[in-house]
Structure formats: structure tokens, C-alpha cells
Write an enzyme that holds these catalytic residues in place. Structure first.
Site, short mmCIF file in Angstrom:
data_model
loop_
_atom_site.label_atom_id
_atom_site.label_comp_id
_atom_site.label_asym_id
_atom_site.label_seq_id
_atom_site.Cartn_x
_atom_site.Cartn_y
_atom_site.Cartn_z
N ALA A 175 0.70 -1.24 0.11
CA ALA A 175 0.02 0.02 -0.04
C ALA A 175 0.87 1.30 -0.08
O ALA A 175 0.94 2.01 0.73
CB ALA A 175 -0.80 -0.12 1.13
N ASN A 197 3.37 -2.59 -12.69
CA ASN A 197 4.15 -2.76 -13.94
C ASN A 197 4.98 -3.92 -14.23
O ASN A 197 5.36 -4.81 -13.26
CB ASN A 197 4.92 -1.47 -14.02
CG ASN A 197 4.17 -0.19 -14.18
OD1 ASN A 197 3.11 -0.35 -14.93
ND2 ASN A 197 4.39 0.70 -13.90
N LYS A 227 2.59 -1.01 -22.47
CA LYS A 227 3.07 -0.13 -21.23
C LYS A 227 4.41 -0.45 -20.93
O LYS A 227 5.33 0.18 -20.62
CB LYS A 227 2.02 -0.21 -19.97
CG LYS A 227 2.37 0.53 -18.98
CD LYS A 227 1.64 0.97 -17.85
CE LYS A 227 1.93 2.09 -17.06
NZ LYS A 227 1.43 2.09 -15.59
N ASN A 283 7.82 1.65 -20.61
CA ASN A 283 8.73 1.59 -19.31
C ASN A 283 10.32 1.06 -19.66
O ASN A 283 11.11 1.52 -19.10
CB ASN A 283 7.96 0.90 -18.21
CG ASN A 283 7.02 1.37 -17.73
OD1 ASN A 283 6.78 2.69 -17.72
ND2 ASN A 283 6.10 0.77 -17.12
#
Ligand code: NAD
Length: 309
Positions: free
Chosen positions: A9, A106, A188, A192
Site C-alpha cells: 500500500a 508494472n 506499457k 517503461n
């Protein structure tokens, strides 16, 4: 009531957790950062937006102390901590036969690693365009808008997928079910894999990197390897569409003035997600006999930088 956990978190997990909590759901943050967990439980999560600062109250628990059974666990540690986190939750009895495990991280190959711990049919994959920052323990910086694409990792459609979609959309997170989430994830990951290592090695913002006569020559060489590896894995990517995606991030009024997250991780003394980007391309390349010398070299260069930390 449907019980939701955010496992990891930090910036992004905080953003997703707070949004879900605001929509009235039962959500618990799980993290192993003691100061962060303590501050969230005593003061609430502090949110700073473009024009406001406020607190959201939601429970946070240290990974070592959790034993609740959850219906949905959203994994948002950094990629290198995800297996350890899922294994801890598994051993603590937090996962039942019907718990959905949603990776929103990711990088590539999460379904392969996480399915060593829970069956693939319980794993869901999402790719998100939301961003978030952490200003300190229990302090989020939330700017901009985003979206989420998700799908069960084995491609099957089930009731859980619709429930997750409903939760994310009730939370204003602009989610859609994808019919080919791997294409979105790889697309994506390509962005990256280009900007993260290059801006880190060169110590340049995205704009500074893009503003060079030969930047696209470098970009295309990386993209060509990734597209060839994706093809060997049965995933169709388009070289020119990917180049365009990279170019769209160069302007100062897009993401140009930012350093990518890998640069921020490295300069703050943290290990990077390189092994889940270019490093994973290199691993798949070896598996499928597709040459990936450039992605392999970028991986080694980032590891050399990390070895100075
Ligand atoms: P972060 O470092 O802010 O948060 C990661 C959290 O995981 C931290 O709070 C850390 O304490 C916790 N953690 C690490 N190891 C743990 C463990 N073993 N057990 C429990 N908790 C552990 O990172 P982030 O920026 O939120 O990124 C999380 C993921 O989301 C990454 O894969 C990142 O690439 C992806 N992502 C981030 C953004 C963004 O804007 N921040 C955007 C899209 C995707």
C-alpha cells in the site's frame, strides 16, 4: 461483505485503496513498512491533490500481523516483492479457494510467478494509467486522471471479473474489461523498458532524452527486440504504434519534465524493477531463441548502477 485487501500500500496501492474506501467498500491496506502503517492508523492517510489536503481513515495492517480471509487481494508491491507478499498471505490463511488475486503492477510475467503460489484461474491482471506519489509515510500525492484494463490471466470470463470491474468503477477508477490484457501490459512495459533505463543511465528527464536527434534510433532498436519476443509469445505489437507512444511522452506538457520511476527509485537508493522489464524480455528471448542484446545490456547496466547502492 466482500472483503478487499491492498497488498503493498505505497503510492499506487494507497491511491487504489483510498478510492475503494471512499466508495464505501470494506478495504484493508497491508504493508510491511511500520512507520507508514502506524501513521495511517493514527492520523488516517493524508492526501494532497492539486488544490486540497485531507485525510481518509482506513485500516492498515503489517503483513506479519494479517490473518483475515479476503475475497479480492490487489497486489501493488514493487514487482520484486510480490511473490514474498503473496506467499506470506497464503501462509497466513488470507486466501481461500475463490479469492481473486489482481496484479496491477508494472512489468511482465507476473502471472507466471504468482501462479507458482495460487492457481492461474484465481489470478487477474490489470494495467493502469493512474499515477501516484508518496511524500512520506502515510502521505499520498494524487494528481491527474487514469484508467484500468483488466482480464483474468487465463483469458476466461467469470463473475469475479464483473465484480472487480464494478468495485473499480464505483471507486471512480475508470476501469474496462479487456479481451487482450497482455497487449496492453506489453505495450506499457515497452514504454517503461525504453524510458526507465535510458533516463536512469543518462540521468535525463523524458523531455531531455527525447530532445536529441538520435533518441528515436535508440528507441526503435529496443522496440524491435521487444516486438520480436512478444511475437514469439503470441502477442501482437506494432513497432510504429509503440514508437508513437514513446514520442507522445516527450513534450514538456505531457510527461516530459518528469524522471521515470526507475530514475526516482535509483536516486532514492532503492532497487529497480529492471528484471521485470528489459530483464524479462531478455529471459523470454533466451527461452524462445530471439536475440535481445540491447535489452540484455540495459539490464546489466542498471544492475551495475544498483550495485553502487
Ligand atoms: P511504492 O514503493 O510506493 O509502494 C510499494 C509498497 O510495497 C511500499 O509501501 C512498500 O513498503 C511495500 N512493500 C514492499 N515489499 C513489501 C513486502 N514484502 N510486504 C509488504 N509490503 C511491501 O511503489 P508504487 O509506486 O506504489 O508501485 C507499485 C507498483 O505499481 C509497481 O509495480 C509500479 O511499477 C506500479 N505502478 C506505479 C505507478 C505510480 O505512479 N506510482 C503507476 C502505475 C504502476
Amino acid at each position: 461483505m466482500y472483503k478487499i485487501a491492498i497488498a503493498g500500500a505505497g503510492a499506487m496501492g494507497g491511491r487504489i485503496g483510498v478510492s475503494i474506501k471512499d466508495a464505501g467498500y470494506d478495504v484493508t491496506l497491508i504493508d510491511n513498512w511500520e512507520e507508514h502503517v502506524k501513521r495511517i492508523n493514527t492520523k488516517g492517510m493524508e492526501i494532497k491533490t492539486e488544490n486540497d489536503t485531507f485525510f481518509v481513515n482506513l485500516p492498515a495492517v503489517l503483513t506479519k500481523d494479517i490473518s483475515t480471509k479476503f475475497d479480492l487481494i490487489i497486489i501493488l508491491t514493487k514487482a520484486m516483492a510480490s511473490e514474498e507478499m503473496l506467499q506470506s498471505l497464503h501462509e497466513a490463511g488470507c486466501i481461500h479457494n475463490d479469492t481473486a488475486i489482481l496484479s496491477m503492477m508494472n512489468g511482465l510475467g507476473h502471472e507466471e510467478r504468482l501462479s507458482q503460489i495460487v492457481p492461474l484461474s484465481q489470478i487477474y491482471l490489470a494495467v493502469t494509467m493512474w499515477t501516484a506519489g508518496l511524500r512520506g509515510p502515510g502521505q499520498l500525492l494524487l494528481e491527474g486522471e487514469g484508467s484500468i484494463y483488466l482480464q483474468r490471466a487465463d483469458g476466461a470470463m467469470d463473475a469475479h471479473t464483473n465484480t472487480i470491474l464494478q468495485i473499480l468503477n464505483d471507486s471512480g477508477l475508470n476501469a474496462q474489461i479487456s479481451t487482450n490484457v497482455f497487449e496492453a501490459i506489453w505495450s506499457k512495459a515497452t514504454l517503461n523498458s525504453v524510458l526507465n533505463p535510458l533516463c536512469t543511465i543518462l540521468n535525463k528527464t523524458i523531455y531531455e532524452f527525447g530532445n536529441d536527434a538520435y533518441s528515436n534510433e535508440i528507441v526503435m532498436a529496443i522496440i524491435e527486440e521487444i516486438v520480436a519476443v512478444a511475437k514469439a509469445k503470441g502477442i501482437h505489437l506494432d513497432n510504429n504504434a509503440l514508437l508513437k507512444k514513446v514520442e507522445l511522452s516527450y513534450p514538456k506538457d505531457a510527461q516530459g519534465l518528469h524522471y521515470p520511476s526507475m530514475h526516482q527509485d535509483y536516486t532514492n537508493g532503492r532497487l529497480t524493477e529492471i528484471d521485470y522489464l528489459n530483464g524479462q524480455i531478455s529471459t523470454y528471448g533466451k527461452e524462445f531463441d530471439v536475440p535481445t542484446p540491447i535489452n540484455t545490456m540495459l539490464t546489466h547496466l542498471i544492475h551495475q548502477l544498483e550495485s553502487k547502492l
